[in-house]
Design a protein around this motif. Structure first.
Motif, mmCIF file in Angstrom:
data_model
loop_
_atom_site.group_PDB
_atom_site.id
_atom_site.type_symbol
_atom_site.label_atom_id
_atom_site.label_comp_id
_atom_site.label_asym_id
_atom_site.label_seq_id
_atom_site.Cartn_x
_atom_site.Cartn_y
_atom_site.Cartn_z
ATOM 1 N N THR A 150 0.829 -1.206 0.000
ATOM 2 C CA THR A 150 0.000 0.000 0.000
ATOM 3 C C THR A 150 0.861 1.253 0.000
ATOM 4 N N LEU A 151 0.306 2.314 -0.516
ATOM 5 C CA LEU A 151 0.961 3.618 -0.485
ATOM 6 C C LEU A 151 0.924 4.184 0.929
ATOM 7 N N PRO A 152 1.805 5.104 1.260
ATOM 8 C CA PRO A 152 1.753 5.748 2.577
ATOM 9 C C PRO A 152 0.564 6.700 2.654
ATOM 10 N N GLY A 153 -0.030 6.771 3.818
ATOM 11 C CA GLY A 153 -1.148 7.683 4.028
ATOM 12 C C GLY A 153 -0.749 8.843 4.914
ATOM 13 N N PRO A 154 -1.656 9.747 5.167
ATOM 14 C CA PRO A 154 -1.345 10.904 6.004
ATOM 15 C C PRO A 154 -1.159 10.514 7.470
ATOM 16 N N GLY A 155 -0.504 11.392 8.226
ATOM 17 C CA GLY A 155 -0.357 11.179 9.660
ATOM 18 C C GLY A 155 0.896 10.452 10.076
ATOM 19 N N GLN A 156 1.683 9.965 9.145
ATOM 20 C CA GLN A 156 2.913 9.272 9.502
ATOM 21 C C GLN A 156 4.010 10.279 9.829
ATOM 22 N N LYS A 157 4.896 9.904 10.724
ATOM 23 C CA LYS A 157 5.986 10.771 11.144
ATOM 24 C C LYS A 157 7.296 10.302 10.516
ATOM 25 N N TYR A 158 8.044 11.251 9.986
ATOM 26 C CA TYR A 158 9.332 10.941 9.381
ATOM 27 C C TYR A 158 10.414 11.782 10.039
ATOM 28 N N LEU A 159 11.601 11.234 10.149
ATOM 29 C CA LEU A 159 12.721 11.982 10.704
ATOM 30 C C LEU A 159 13.068 13.132 9.760
ATOM 31 N N PRO A 160 13.369 14.311 10.296
ATOM 32 C CA PRO A 160 13.753 15.439 9.424
ATOM 33 C C PRO A 160 15.066 15.138 8.722
ATOM 34 N N CYS A 161 15.163 15.557 7.473
ATOM 35 C CA CYS A 161 16.376 15.322 6.681
ATOM 36 C C CYS A 161 16.608 16.547 5.808
ATOM 37 N N GLU A 162 17.634 17.327 6.126
ATOM 38 C CA GLU A 162 17.913 18.553 5.391
ATOM 39 C C GLU A 162 18.786 18.238 4.177
ATOM 40 N N ILE A 163 18.233 18.413 2.999
ATOM 41 C CA ILE A 163 18.967 18.119 1.764
ATOM 42 C C ILE A 163 18.991 19.345 0.857
ATOM 43 N N LYS A 164 18.966 20.520 1.497
ATOM 44 C CA LYS A 164 18.898 21.780 0.754
ATOM 45 C C LYS A 164 20.006 22.709 1.228
ATOM 46 N N ASP A 165 20.755 23.268 0.283
ATOM 47 C CA ASP A 165 21.776 24.273 0.563
ATOM 48 C C ASP A 165 21.159 25.648 0.313
ATOM 49 N N THR A 166 20.954 26.425 1.372
ATOM 50 C CA THR A 166 20.249 27.699 1.223
ATOM 51 C C THR A 166 21.021 28.691 0.357
ATOM 52 N N THR A 167 22.347 28.565 0.280
ATOM 53 C CA THR A 167 23.114 29.483 -0.571
ATOM 54 C C THR A 167 22.783 29.274 -2.041
ATOM 55 N N ILE A 168 22.477 28.038 -2.424
ATOM 56 C CA ILE A 168 22.081 27.752 -3.804
ATOM 57 C C ILE A 168 20.659 28.260 -4.052
ATOM 58 N N VAL A 169 19.800 28.107 -3.058
ATOM 59 C CA VAL A 169 18.408 28.541 -3.197
ATOM 60 C C VAL A 169 18.322 30.061 -3.318
ATOM 61 N N LEU A 170 19.071 30.779 -2.477
ATOM 62 C CA LEU A 170 18.920 32.232 -2.386
ATOM 63 C C LEU A 170 19.766 32.997 -3.397
ATOM 64 N N ASN A 171 20.972 32.505 -3.697
ATOM 65 C CA ASN A 171 21.893 33.265 -4.564
ATOM 66 C C ASN A 171 22.578 32.356 -5.590
ATOM 67 N N PRO A 172 21.824 31.715 -6.463
ATOM 68 C CA PRO A 172 22.452 30.792 -7.412
ATOM 69 C C PRO A 172 23.407 31.479 -8.381
ATOM 70 N N ASP A 173 23.075 32.694 -8.847
ATOM 71 C CA ASP A 173 23.966 33.397 -9.777
ATOM 72 C C ASP A 173 25.288 33.744 -9.114
ATOM 73 N N LYS A 174 25.214 34.213 -7.881
ATOM 74 C CA LYS A 174 26.429 34.536 -7.121
ATOM 75 C C LYS A 174 27.265 33.281 -6.887
ATOM 76 N N MET A 175 26.588 32.172 -6.612
ATOM 77 C CA MET A 175 27.292 30.913 -6.388
ATOM 78 C C MET A 175 28.008 30.445 -7.655
ATOM 79 N N ILE A 176 27.349 30.557 -8.790
ATOM 80 C CA ILE A 176 27.950 30.157 -10.053
ATOM 81 C C ILE A 176 29.205 30.990 -10.334
ATOM 82 N N GLN A 177 29.127 32.295 -10.124
ATOM 83 C CA GLN A 177 30.271 33.180 -10.349
ATOM 84 C C GLN A 177 31.421 32.833 -9.409
#
Length: 204
Positions: free
Chosen positions: A97-124
């Motif tokens: 079965t597919l997962p339903g609502p109400g299940q708890k998952y451990l937090p997992c941070e897979i996002k770099d905020t510098t890429i999200v906020l300033n991608p052009d600056k990061m590329i340079q």
């Protein structure tokens, strides 16, 4: 569009369960020829990944058929669903079965905020690191390089009422180095993907 796709799937009596994931990706891309930018661009894409499940009786036991497809806004979804259902009929997995609502998952941070906020600056910044790193190598030249800084947002819904959202980032660094001249010229290439800028380590 998520509501539209969900409604189409709900109306199908030959589908037991379904799941749709919307991915919205922003990709900032740098292409270098030698040490000069050949192209700097941003590519935005939106895609919907649709999975359909079909529970049925086969040979006296329950089996689960499954198939999936990618949907892009502007396409006709009907034929894609029809084909997915036909393909699911050829699959006989053990039911689950597919997962339903109400299940708890451990937090997992897979996002770099510098890429999200300033991608052009990061590329340079990475471009400057590439040029500096090659200069320190001595008798080595940069032939070409590509750098992608991607930010992807996910929105998921399924037939059991689950809704979920998540973000991630990833970076790609691809380069070609050359040394020597004429028949003694040697080429070497490298490739790396990471989620966080701190792990890219251009100079290494």
């Amino acid at each position: 569009m998520l509501d539209y796709i969900s409604q189409v799937l709900k109306e199908r009596t030959d589908i037991t369960a379904w799941q749709v994931t919307k991915t919205t990706r922003r990709s900032n891309q740098l292409f270098l020829i030698k040490e000069e930018p050949e192209s700097i661009r941003r590519v935005d894409t939106v895609k919907y990944f649709v999975a359909v499940h079909q529970l049925r009786n086969e040979g006296g036991k329950s089996v689960l058929g499954e198939s999936s497809f990618v949907f892009i806004e502007g396409e006709d979804i009907g034929p894609k669903v029809d084909l997915a259902v036909e393909m699911a009929k050829g699959v006989a997995n053990q039911p689950w079965t597919l997962p339903g609502p109400g299940q708890k998952y451990l937090p997992c941070e897979i996002k770099d905020t510098t890429i999200v906020l300033n991608p052009d600056k990061m590329i340079q910044k990475i471009k400057e690191e590439i040029v500096g790193a090659v200069e320190r190598l001595g008798d080595v030249r940069l032939s070409s390089a590509e750098v992608f800084a991607d930010h992807t947002r996910y929105e998921l819904v399924n037939s059991l009422g689950l809704t979920a959202k998540a973000d991630d980032t990833d970076m790609l660094f691809d380069f070609v180095l050359m040394t020597g001249e004429g028949e003694h010229e040697v080429e070497s290439s490298g490739f790396k993907t990471v989620r966080y800028y701190k792990d890219l380590k251009v100079a290494e």
